[in-house]
Scaffold this motif. Structure first.
Motif, PDB file in Angstrom:
ATOM      1  N   PRO A 159      63.525  78.583 -42.549  1.00 51.24           N
ATOM      2  CA  PRO A 159      63.145  78.074 -40.997  1.00 51.24           C
ATOM      3  C   PRO A 159      64.312  76.805 -40.630  1.00 51.24           C
ATOM      4  CG  PRO A 159      61.696  76.965 -43.083  1.00 51.24           C
ATOM      5  CD  PRO A 159      62.688  78.204 -43.432  1.00 51.24           C
ATOM      6  N   GLY A 160      64.990  76.263 -41.325  1.00 50.86           N
ATOM      7  CA  GLY A 160      65.974  75.343 -40.964  1.00 50.86           C
ATOM      8  C   GLY A 160      67.354  75.941 -40.471  1.00 50.86           C
ATOM      9  N   TYR A 161      67.447  77.229 -40.499  1.00 50.75           N
ATOM     10  CA  TYR A 161      68.528  77.922 -40.326  1.00 50.75           C
ATOM     11  C   TYR A 161      68.740  77.938 -38.474  1.00 50.75           C
ATOM     12  CZ  TYR A 161      72.181  81.725 -39.243  1.00 50.75           C
ATOM     13  OH  TYR A 161      73.442  82.263 -38.867  1.00 50.75           O
ATOM     14  N   HIS A 162      67.900  77.907 -37.717  1.00 49.32           N
ATOM     15  CA  HIS A 162      67.955  77.930 -36.289  1.00 49.32           C
ATOM     16  C   HIS A 162      68.682  76.714 -35.887  1.00 49.32           C
ATOM     17  CE1 HIS A 162      64.423  75.310 -36.450  1.00 49.32           C
ATOM     18  NE2 HIS A 162      64.735  74.915 -35.332  1.00 49.32           N
ATOM     19  N   ARG A 163      68.567  75.650 -36.414  1.00 46.01           N
ATOM     20  CA  ARG A 163      69.309  74.212 -36.236  1.00 46.01           C
ATOM     21  C   ARG A 163      70.839  74.470 -36.194  1.00 46.01           C
ATOM     22  NH1 ARG A 163      65.163  72.202 -39.692  1.00 46.01           N
ATOM     23  NH2 ARG A 163      63.398  71.361 -38.557  1.00 46.01           N
ATOM     24  N   VAL A 164      71.376  75.257 -36.829  1.00 42.59           N
ATOM     25  CA  VAL A 164      72.689  75.369 -37.205  1.00 42.59           C
ATOM     26  C   VAL A 164      73.424  76.782 -37.211  1.00 42.59           C
ATOM     27  CG1 VAL A 164      72.941  73.442 -38.874  1.00 42.59           C
ATOM     28  CG2 VAL A 164      72.692  75.869 -39.650  1.00 42.59           C
ATOM     29  N   ALA A 165      72.287  77.639 -36.627  1.00 46.33           N
ATOM     30  CA  ALA A 165      72.923  79.070 -36.260  1.00 46.33           C
ATOM     31  C   ALA A 165      73.982  79.142 -35.451  1.00 46.33           C
ATOM     32  CB  ALA A 165      71.598  79.936 -35.849  1.00 46.33           C
ATOM     33  N   GLY A 166      74.008  78.302 -34.674  1.00 46.21           N
ATOM     34  CA  GLY A 166      75.421  78.566 -33.393  1.00 46.21           C
ATOM     35  C   GLY A 166      76.851  78.102 -34.197  1.00 46.21           C
ATOM     36  N   ASP A 184      66.974  72.958 -46.535  1.00 54.13           N
ATOM     37  CA  ASP A 184      65.996  73.715 -46.075  1.00 54.13           C
ATOM     38  C   ASP A 184      64.553  73.742 -46.573  1.00 54.13           C
ATOM     39  OD1 ASP A 184      65.544  76.509 -44.284  1.00 54.13           O
ATOM     40  OD2 ASP A 184      64.563  77.109 -45.987  1.00 54.13           O
ATOM     41  N   PRO A 185      63.759  73.839 -45.429  1.00 50.41           N
ATOM     42  CA  PRO A 185      62.165  73.400 -46.074  1.00 50.41           C
ATOM     43  C   PRO A 185      61.663  74.403 -47.064  1.00 50.41           C
ATOM     44  CG  PRO A 185      62.343  73.197 -43.856  1.00 50.41           C
ATOM     45  CD  PRO A 185      63.708  73.573 -44.066  1.00 50.41           C
ATOM     46  N   VAL A 186      61.974  75.721 -47.084  1.00 53.00           N
ATOM     47  CA  VAL A 186      61.539  76.522 -47.988  1.00 53.00           C
ATOM     48  C   VAL A 186      62.481  77.015 -49.005  1.00 53.00           C
ATOM     49  CG1 VAL A 186      60.782  79.121 -48.183  1.00 53.00           C
ATOM     50  CG2 VAL A 186      60.002  77.813 -45.965  1.00 53.00           C
ATOM     51  N   MET A 187      63.735  77.216 -48.792  1.00 49.32           N
ATOM     52  CA  MET A 187      64.774  77.551 -49.748  1.00 49.32           C
ATOM     53  C   MET A 187      64.855  76.377 -50.941  1.00 49.32           C
ATOM     54  SD  MET A 187      68.423  79.225 -49.627  1.00 49.32           S
ATOM     55  CE  MET A 187      69.351  79.555 -51.162  1.00 49.32           C
ATOM     56  N   THR A 188      64.926  75.193 -50.267  1.00 51.85           N
ATOM     57  CA  THR A 188      65.151  74.153 -51.084  1.00 51.85           C
ATOM     58  C   THR A 188      63.838  74.005 -52.023  1.00 51.85           C
ATOM     59  OG1 THR A 188      66.588  72.933 -49.534  1.00 51.85           O
ATOM     60  CG2 THR A 188      65.588  71.711 -51.170  1.00 51.85           C
ATOM     61  N   PHE A 189      62.784  73.975 -51.421  1.00 48.55           N
ATOM     62  CA  PHE A 189      61.227  74.139 -52.293  1.00 48.55           C
ATOM     63  C   PHE A 189      61.417  75.147 -53.384  1.00 48.55           C
ATOM     64  CE2 PHE A 189      57.358  76.274 -52.509  1.00 48.55           C
ATOM     65  CZ  PHE A 189      56.711  75.419 -53.277  1.00 48.55           C
TER      66      PHE A 189
END
Length: 234
Positions: A159-166, A184-189
């Motif tokens: 879910p954090g990817y959209h912030r840096v996808a560009g 990343d909220p999910v992967m890091t967890f």
């Protein structure tokens, strides 16, 4: 398999207190509370049709009750985790969430499979500082051990990817999270819960925040040999 029940105290950092919790199999009496967890955990733009419905939940408790766990606090579900058994081939790792979970209905649950696949894990926002997600995953590791499965497996949203996808590719994002350069909220967890990466999967789920990617991650049963060696189903 005997029913699962574990009592423990978790620390509430916000109120500096310990909270009595019960981790147990969920039942039909919990369905309304489980749907509430989904609604609060995955607000729009997450598709509402992906929230649990009662037919799906009934399948969970009927087909694989060992993989249907919740955390009970003050008499109601505060978090839940759901799984099914699949026969996973690492050489053919790409799949979608809908394919592997039967769109959450788990009618494809395979008692002779080799891996416990996580369909969903979620917690009500008011309880997220209690670490309930980690306790649920640890409980599922115990199920993997008891059933002598090779691994726990699941696709983690990004879910954090959209912030840096560009600025970077999904592969570069994953590498940055693994290196600790991004959180990343999910992967890091999942990394903090002992999961290790298997494969970045495109078009895994209709999820704009993740640009539809997921990181397939596993936890290997440490009481078995390599996945190629005989285990429960050898």
């Amino acid at each position: 398999m005997a029913s699962y029940r574990k009592e423990l105290y978790v620390h509430d950092r916000g109120r500096d207190r310990n909270v009595h919790t019960v981790i147990r199999n969920y039942t039909e009496q919990d369905f309304d509370g489980l749907i509430r967890i989904q609604q609060e955990s995955f607000p729009p733009p997450f598709p509402s049709e992906l929230w649990w419905n009662k037919e799906q939940l009934a399948n969970h408790v009927r087909l694989f009750p060992e993989g249907a766990l919740c955390v009970e606090i003050d008499g109601e579900p505060a978090a839940s985790i759901t799984g099914l058994i699949v026969d996973f081939d690492p050489a053919h790792a790409e799949h979608t969430w809908e394919e592997v979970t039967d769109a959450g209905y788990i009618r494809n649950h395979n008692p002779r499979g080799n891996s416990l696949y996580i369909v969903d894990i979620s917690a009500r926002p008011a309880y997220r500082k209690l670490g309930l997600g980690k306790w649920l995953l640890l409980s599922m590791y115990e199920v993997v051990v008891q059933l002598r499965l090779e691994r726990l497996l699941g696709g983690g949203r990004l879910p954090g990817y959209h912030r840096v996808a560009g600025e970077m590719s999904a592969d570069a994002y994953v590498e940055a999270v693994l290196a600790g350069e991004l959180n990343d909220p999910v992967m890091t967890f999942l990394l903090r819960c002992g999961r290790t990466p298997v494969k970045l999967v495109p078009n895994y789920l209709d999820d704009e925040e993740s640009h539809h990617y997921a990181m397939l991650m596993e936890w290997r049963n440490p009481f078995l040999g390599s996945p190629s060696e005989p285990g429960r189903h050898g």
